[in-house]
Design an enzyme around this catalytic site. Structure first.
Site, PDB file in Angstrom:
ATOM      1  N   GLU B  51       0.865  -1.176   0.000  1.00 23.66           N
ATOM      2  CA  GLU B  51       0.000   0.000   0.000  1.00 23.66           C
ATOM      3  C   GLU B  51       0.904   1.230   0.000  1.00 23.66           C
ATOM      4  OE1 GLU B  51      -3.723   1.829   2.598  1.00 23.66           O
ATOM      5  OE2 GLU B  51      -2.461   0.269   3.462  1.00 23.66           O
ATOM      6  N   ASP B  62      -4.575  10.319  10.017  1.00 22.26           N
ATOM      7  CA  ASP B  62      -3.252   9.815  10.352  1.00 22.26           C
ATOM      8  C   ASP B  62      -2.698  10.375  11.645  1.00 22.26           C
ATOM      9  OD1 ASP B  62      -2.470   7.963   8.243  1.00 22.26           O
ATOM     10  OD2 ASP B  62      -2.768   9.690   6.915  1.00 22.26           O
ATOM     11  N   TYR B 175     -11.458  -2.418   4.004  1.00 24.22           N
ATOM     12  CA  TYR B 175     -10.393  -1.997   4.909  1.00 24.22           C
ATOM     13  C   TYR B 175     -11.032  -1.753   6.269  1.00 24.22           C
ATOM     14  CZ  TYR B 175      -6.126   0.602   6.306  1.00 24.22           C
ATOM     15  OH  TYR B 175      -4.965   1.037   6.913  1.00 24.22           O
TER      16      TYR B 175
END
Lengths: 395, 268
Positions: B51, B62, B175
């Site tokens: 990825e 993040d 995911y």
């Protein structure tokens, strides 16, 4: 009733999946309580007895003479905590309590929203954490102290430019990690749906009061409304009541900073393009590759590289005229209003005054008999240090 | 009309007969050449899919490690186009490659042009962490026409109604975010993870890959017991950030990935 998620093509909900259920929960809570008599009674009581509403609508005679139109000031600077921000935080804290959230987070730029959030968290005995950029902490130390005094924890944000944009990123990251226990009181008409709608509705008390007050004073609607636009909550709050009144000119004033061509400004509507920041699609200051650019304004509260999605829509449909004022023009207006009316405005609000003052009033387009209401969104006490520094005065 | 290669990703999972190991790297970090060597090390040491992230100024899903890598790549002038080239180069070497990009990067590039480049570069899928299922339709249409999967995310906070909606719209794999929070290493995984995965399993046959906070071989093993794929990101990026010489980071990465592959759930 379903809240609209979009304003034309703007708005939406571009956030990590982790947050979506919380946004759905908030939307459902708001749909439940927005018309609930008990909720509204509690809100109205707090607005009146705690926040000091309605705020006055003041005919500024000497300013009127100077700018060449009949100018009223909507005195949000007289609301508790010194700015319009309390309107939103009172509404949201009541929702947070009803949703059973015990922990409150917020972002702040100038510190006014942080103070307004810390204030209502204290009022309801909830834990409060405020994210604030390092650069803003430096230029707004008075508000940092106020927040701490009110029992909030102020968390410095060092990432990016250390301003409002980065503080908002950090608040969202905190919310992602603590979403089950925490309510995020966002400070403006930005963010993922339903925030832009919810914050607008809580701020629309400004325009609703203005309508009643101007009808009582002048017996008619105003010819124009002027408000500064950073992310845009005081402007939407004033405009919302009048958007359908086609005869009322609506003017939003963005921060031109060092000039629109300097690359150092906060004029997302004038110089931005469609993009995504903090969960909604709106005008954004960004480079060709989609990296968000840093904004600049002498007013920390206008130092934001995007704008509420409803403003983007109102720009595109031509309902609101978006203008700008530079740092220098805002500083001139800051001093002028202080001397003409004995009112020290927030540097943010000074941008709105600056629009009327420009070219001795020649360029604003209002005639001497025209009635214009300017949103005096906040008071300038917090700005005395940065204004003095900008004017080259040591205090 | 191109032949749809949608299904390639799904097939990779189904044919493996064990969980897939999917390490993440920030594209162009610490510099484009080193990044290619890192991706090479991933493949050489047991990665099944890799990825590659596109740096973004405001990565709100993040944590600090990937934020810092993103910022470092941006200050070196790494562009989205450069990362597409890096990802295509890795795919050209035979690796299965998935990109991770925030939506604003894709919009600024031009959505159609972005997915053209993905198709031409052999990219199998794109994870867009700030696009929930309700906002995904347009991207999915454009991607699907080019044989690329838009990978949707599911979170432990997603209600069953939402999981059903995600399952109905997803392709490639889903995911699964291991726990509420941003990316970054955690001391332990959420005890609720198996229950969350089980809840999603009742809604879909698609492979389920778990990411966010998987930082050790032991955690990867734990995740591998209930999921079809394990994504490791921040822990590996941190090895690069924390090493003075790239060789040291590559050795540490090799050791970690090989240990994962020797774990019981990966040697089924």
């Amino acid at each position: 009733m379903t809240l609209s998620q979009r304003f034309g093509r703007y708005g939406g909900r571009y956030v990590p999946e982790t947050l979506v259920s919380a946004l759905e929960e908030l939307e459902a809570a708001y749909e439940t309580y927005r018309d609930d008599p008990d909720f509204l009674a509690e809100l109205h009581l707090l607005q009146a007895d705690y926040a000091g509403r309605p705020t006055p609508l003041f005919l500024a005679r000497r300013l009127s003479e100077c700018v060449g139109c009949r100018t009223y000031l909507k005195r949000e600077d007289l609301a508790h905590t010194g700015a319009h921000k309390i309107n939103n935080t009172l509404g949201q804290i009541l929702l947070a309590v009803r949703m059973g959230k015990r922990r409150i987070i917020a972002e702040t730029g100038a510190g006014q929203h942080g103070v307004a959030t810390a204030t209502v968290a204290a009022l309801f005995g909830l834990e409060c954490h405020v994210y604030m950029g390092e650069e803003d902490i430096r230029r707004q130390e008075l508000n940092v102290f106020r927040m701490k005094l009110l029992g909030a924890e102020v968390l410095p944000v060092t990432s990016g430019s250390g301003t409002l944009k980065d503080a908002t990123n950090e608040a969202i990251r905190d919310w992602v990690a603590n979403v089950e226990t925490t309510h995020y009181i966002i400070g403006s008409v930005v963010g993922p749906a339903p925030y832009p709608t919810l914050v607008r509705d809580f701020q629309s008390v400004i325009g609703a009061e203005t309508r009643e007050q101007i009808l009582a004073r002048e017996g008619r609607l105003p010819d124009g409304l002027v408000a500064c636009v950073g992310a845009g909550s005081n402007a939407i709050g004033l405009f919302h009541e009048f958007v359908d009144e086609a005869a009322v000119r609506l003017v939003g004033v963005e921060a031109a900073g060092l000039g629109l061509d300097s690359g150092k400004h906060g004029a997302s509507l004038a110089r931005g393009t469609g993009g995504i920041l903090h969960g909604s699609f709106s005008y954004v200051l960004q480079d060709d590759e989609g990296q968000i650019q840093e904004a600049h304004s002498v007013a920390a509260g206008l130092d934001y590289p995007s704008v509420g999605p409803e403003h983007s829509y109102l720009k595109d449909v031509g309902r609101v005229e978006y203008k700008s004022a530079t740092d220098e023009e805002a500083l001139t207006a800051f001093q002028a209003l202080s001397r003409l009316e004995g009112i020290i405005p927030a540097l943010e609000s000074a941008h709105a005054v600056a629009y009327l003052l420009r070219d001795d009033g020649g360029s604003h387009g209002f005639g001497t008999d025209d009635v214009v209401v300017v949103s005096l969104s906040g008071r300038g006490d917090k700005d005395v240090y940065s204004a003095a520094a900008a004017l080259g005065v040591a205090i | 009309m191109t032949t749809s290669s949608a299904g390639v990703l799904t097939k990779l999972f189904r044919e493996a007969g064990r969980p897939l190991l999917m390490p993440y790297a920030m594209g162009g970090y610490p510099d484009p050449e080193s990044c290619l060597r890192i991706l090479g090390a991933y493949v050489d040491n047991g990665a099944d899919l890799i990825e590659v992230g596109i740096p973004f100024s405001d990565p709100l899903a993040d944590g600090p490690v990937i934020q810092a890598a993103s910022q470092a790549a941006l200050s070196r002038g790494v562009s989205p186009a450069a990362v597409l080239d890096i990802a295509a180069a890795a795919a050209g070497e035979g690796a299965g490659v998935v990109l991770l990009s925030y939506l604003n990067i894709i919009l600024a590039f031009g959505t159609e042009r972005f997915f053209d480049r993905c198709r031409d570069g052999g990219i199998l899928g794109v994870v867009v962490p700030d696009v929930p299922v309700e906002e995904a339709a347009e991207l999915q249409t454009i991607a699907r026409e080019r044989g690329v999967d838009v990978i949707l995310l599911a979170a432990p906070t997603s209600t069953n109604t939402r999981l059903a909606r995600i399952a109905a719209a997803a392709s490639g794999f889903i995911y699964c975010v291991s726990t509420a929070g941003v990316t970054g290493a955690r001391a332990s995984l959420s005890a609720d993870l198996p229950r969350f995965i089980a809840r999603l399993r009742t809604q879909t046959d698609l492979p389920l890959a778990v990411g966010f906070g998987v930082s050790t071989a032991e955690q990867a093993d734990e995740v591998g017991r209930c999921a079809d794929g394990v994504i490791m990101g921040s822990a590996l990026v941190d090895m690069v950030a924390g090493s003075e010489r790239l060789e040291d980071a590559l050795a540490e990465i090799a050791d970690t990935l090989q240990r994962v592959r020797r774990m019981p759930s990966f040697s089924k």
